[in-house]
Motif scaffolding. Sequence first.
Motif, PDB file in Angstrom:
ATOM      1  N   GLU A  83       1.656 -78.496  12.127  1.00 52.06           N
ATOM      2  CA  GLU A  83       0.823 -78.109  13.059  1.00 52.06           C
ATOM      3  C   GLU A  83       1.065 -76.656  13.492  1.00 52.06           C
ATOM      4  N   ARG A  84       0.202 -75.963  13.483  1.00 51.58           N
ATOM      5  CA  ARG A  84       0.360 -74.467  13.524  1.00 51.58           C
ATOM      6  C   ARG A  84       0.269 -73.962  15.091  1.00 51.58           C
ATOM      7  N   PHE A  85       0.852 -73.299  15.888  1.00 54.38           N
ATOM      8  CA  PHE A  85       0.448 -72.828  16.985  1.00 54.38           C
ATOM      9  C   PHE A  85       0.746 -71.238  17.297  1.00 54.38           C
ATOM     10  N   GLY A  86      -0.108 -70.613  18.072  1.00 55.47           N
ATOM     11  CA  GLY A  86       0.165 -69.331  18.513  1.00 55.47           C
ATOM     12  C   GLY A  86       0.964 -68.908  19.888  1.00 55.47           C
ATOM     13  N   SER A  87       1.606 -68.083  19.829  1.00 55.88           N
ATOM     14  CA  SER A  87       2.074 -67.852  21.098  1.00 55.88           C
ATOM     15  C   SER A  87       2.475 -66.227  21.338  1.00 55.88           C
ATOM     16  N   ARG A  88       2.161 -65.787  22.644  1.00 54.77           N
ATOM     17  CA  ARG A  88       2.699 -64.361  22.960  1.00 54.77           C
ATOM     18  C   ARG A  88       4.107 -64.524  23.545  1.00 54.77           C
ATOM     19  N   VAL A  89       4.665 -63.562  22.875  1.00 59.42           N
ATOM     20  CA  VAL A  89       6.275 -63.415  22.991  1.00 59.42           C
ATOM     21  C   VAL A  89       6.391 -62.000  23.563  1.00 59.42           C
ATOM     22  N   LYS A 109      15.661 -59.996  27.819  1.00 58.84           N
ATOM     23  CA  LYS A 109      15.012 -61.279  28.331  1.00 58.84           C
ATOM     24  C   LYS A 109      13.869 -61.368  27.382  1.00 58.84           C
ATOM     25  N   ILE A 110      13.188 -62.648  27.284  1.00 59.03           N
ATOM     26  CA  ILE A 110      12.363 -63.013  26.058  1.00 59.03           C
ATOM     27  C   ILE A 110      11.309 -64.131  26.863  1.00 59.03           C
ATOM     28  N   ASP A 111      10.242 -63.777  27.061  1.00 53.94           N
ATOM     29  CA  ASP A 111       9.077 -64.943  27.577  1.00 53.94           C
ATOM     30  C   ASP A 111       8.169 -65.138  26.665  1.00 53.94           C
ATOM     31  N   THR A 112       7.844 -66.335  26.467  1.00 57.66           N
ATOM     32  CA  THR A 112       6.742 -66.915  25.608  1.00 57.66           C
ATOM     33  C   THR A 112       5.954 -67.767  26.201  1.00 57.66           C
ATOM     34  N   GLU A 113       4.594 -67.470  25.817  1.00 59.56           N
ATOM     35  CA  GLU A 113       3.655 -68.308  26.493  1.00 59.56           C
ATOM     36  C   GLU A 113       2.682 -68.705  25.202  1.00 59.56           C
ATOM     37  N   TYR A 114       2.006 -69.822  25.540  1.00 67.61           N
ATOM     38  CA  TYR A 114       1.406 -70.635  24.463  1.00 67.61           C
ATOM     39  C   TYR A 114      -0.118 -69.870  24.399  1.00 67.61           C
ATOM     40  N   LYS A 160       5.766 -73.066  27.395  1.00 74.45           N
ATOM     41  CA  LYS A 160       6.197 -71.845  27.734  1.00 74.45           C
ATOM     42  C   LYS A 160       7.831 -71.792  27.746  1.00 74.45           C
ATOM     43  N   SER A 161       8.498 -70.839  27.555  1.00 72.65           N
ATOM     44  CA  SER A 161       9.957 -70.752  27.423  1.00 72.65           C
ATOM     45  C   SER A 161      10.278 -69.354  27.805  1.00 72.65           C
ATOM     46  N   ASN A 162      11.676 -69.272  28.152  1.00 71.07           N
ATOM     47  CA  ASN A 162      12.174 -68.120  28.626  1.00 71.07           C
ATOM     48  C   ASN A 162      13.551 -68.014  28.158  1.00 71.07           C
ATOM     49  N   TRP A 163      14.193 -66.901  27.577  1.00 69.53           N
ATOM     50  CA  TRP A 163      15.418 -66.607  27.180  1.00 69.53           C
ATOM     51  C   TRP A 163      15.903 -65.386  28.163  1.00 69.53           C
ATOM     52  N   ALA A 164      17.297 -65.502  28.470  1.00 68.47           N
ATOM     53  CA  ALA A 164      17.973 -64.516  29.107  1.00 68.47           C
ATOM     54  C   ALA A 164      19.187 -64.254  28.641  1.00 68.47           C
ATOM     55  N   PHE A 165      19.618 -62.926  28.175  1.00 67.22           N
ATOM     56  CA  PHE A 165      21.024 -62.702  27.700  1.00 67.22           C
ATOM     57  C   PHE A 165      22.038 -61.843  28.509  1.00 67.22           C
ATOM     58  N   VAL A 166      23.145 -62.197  28.782  1.00 69.81           N
ATOM     59  CA  VAL A 166      23.793 -61.399  29.829  1.00 69.81           C
ATOM     60  C   VAL A 166      25.187 -61.307  29.352  1.00 69.81           C
ATOM     61  N   ASP A 167      25.589 -59.976  29.140  1.00 68.88           N
ATOM     62  CA  ASP A 167      27.209 -59.871  28.562  1.00 68.88           C
ATOM     63  C   ASP A 167      28.122 -60.203  29.784  1.00 68.88           C
ATOM     64  N   ARG A 168      29.111 -60.725  29.101  1.00 69.77           N
ATOM     65  CA  ARG A 168      30.123 -61.207  30.056  1.00 69.77           C
ATOM     66  C   ARG A 168      31.298 -60.181  30.163  1.00 69.77           C
ATOM     67  N   PHE A 210      15.084 -71.865  28.792  1.00 70.74           N
ATOM     68  CA  PHE A 210      14.398 -72.838  29.246  1.00 70.74           C
ATOM     69  C   PHE A 210      13.087 -72.823  28.520  1.00 70.74           C
ATOM     70  N   VAL A 211      12.603 -74.264  28.143  1.00 72.73           N
ATOM     71  CA  VAL A 211      11.495 -74.580  27.618  1.00 72.73           C
ATOM     72  C   VAL A 211      10.669 -75.534  28.386  1.00 72.73           C
ATOM     73  N   ASP A 212       9.412 -75.484  28.481  1.00 71.14           N
ATOM     74  CA  ASP A 212       8.476 -76.796  29.148  1.00 71.14           C
ATOM     75  C   ASP A 212       7.050 -76.737  28.478  1.00 71.14           C
ATOM     76  N   PHE A 213       6.811 -77.946  27.817  1.00 72.45           N
ATOM     77  CA  PHE A 213       5.729 -78.016  27.186  1.00 72.45           C
ATOM     78  C   PHE A 213       5.257 -79.567  27.087  1.00 72.45           C
ATOM     79  N   GLU A 214       3.663 -79.670  26.495  1.00 70.28           N
ATOM     80  CA  GLU A 214       3.210 -80.983  26.439  1.00 70.28           C
ATOM     81  C   GLU A 214       2.070 -80.802  25.242  1.00 70.28           C
ATOM     82  N   PHE A 215       2.206 -81.757  24.473  1.00 69.67           N
ATOM     83  CA  PHE A 215       1.510 -81.844  23.312  1.00 69.67           C
ATOM     84  C   PHE A 215       0.072 -82.471  23.671  1.00 69.67           C
TER      85      PHE A 215
END
Length: 149
Positions: free
Chosen positions: A64-70, A78-83, A92-100, A110-115
Amino acid sequence: MPTHSETRPMPYTAQQMYDLVADVAQYPKFLPWCAAARIRSRTPQGPAVVMEADLVISFKVFRERFGSRVTLYDEDKKIDTEYLDGPFRYMKSNWAFVDREDGGCDVSFFVDFEFKNAVLQGIIGVVFNEAMQRIVRAFERQAAALYGP
């Protein structure tokens, strides 16, 4: 439906991990089930860059091919992805990167989806946690290959 959320410490900088995840075109080289990637567009929008991309996911007999807006927030790491379109009802998914302070960084995902396809949803439901672990490990291996052990 399935959601996955975790934060992992990594021995790399937030910038290195952000760059790795933001480089969607490279996903087919290291991510399981990712057969192809195509960047449709990259558009600056204020403090962010909005990228539209297609990924081809291949799993058993499904392809399957799917398109997303990143949305890439370089300054905030930070990176946010929407379908946009494809086999999902939503995603939808989200990434966050924090230096220690002690070195390395924390990577939150975080990811949340349904086919739309009930059969595919049923299959992924059975192996979802294992699939997420394989994806996380693939990013970890790629980071080690790019930035050292």
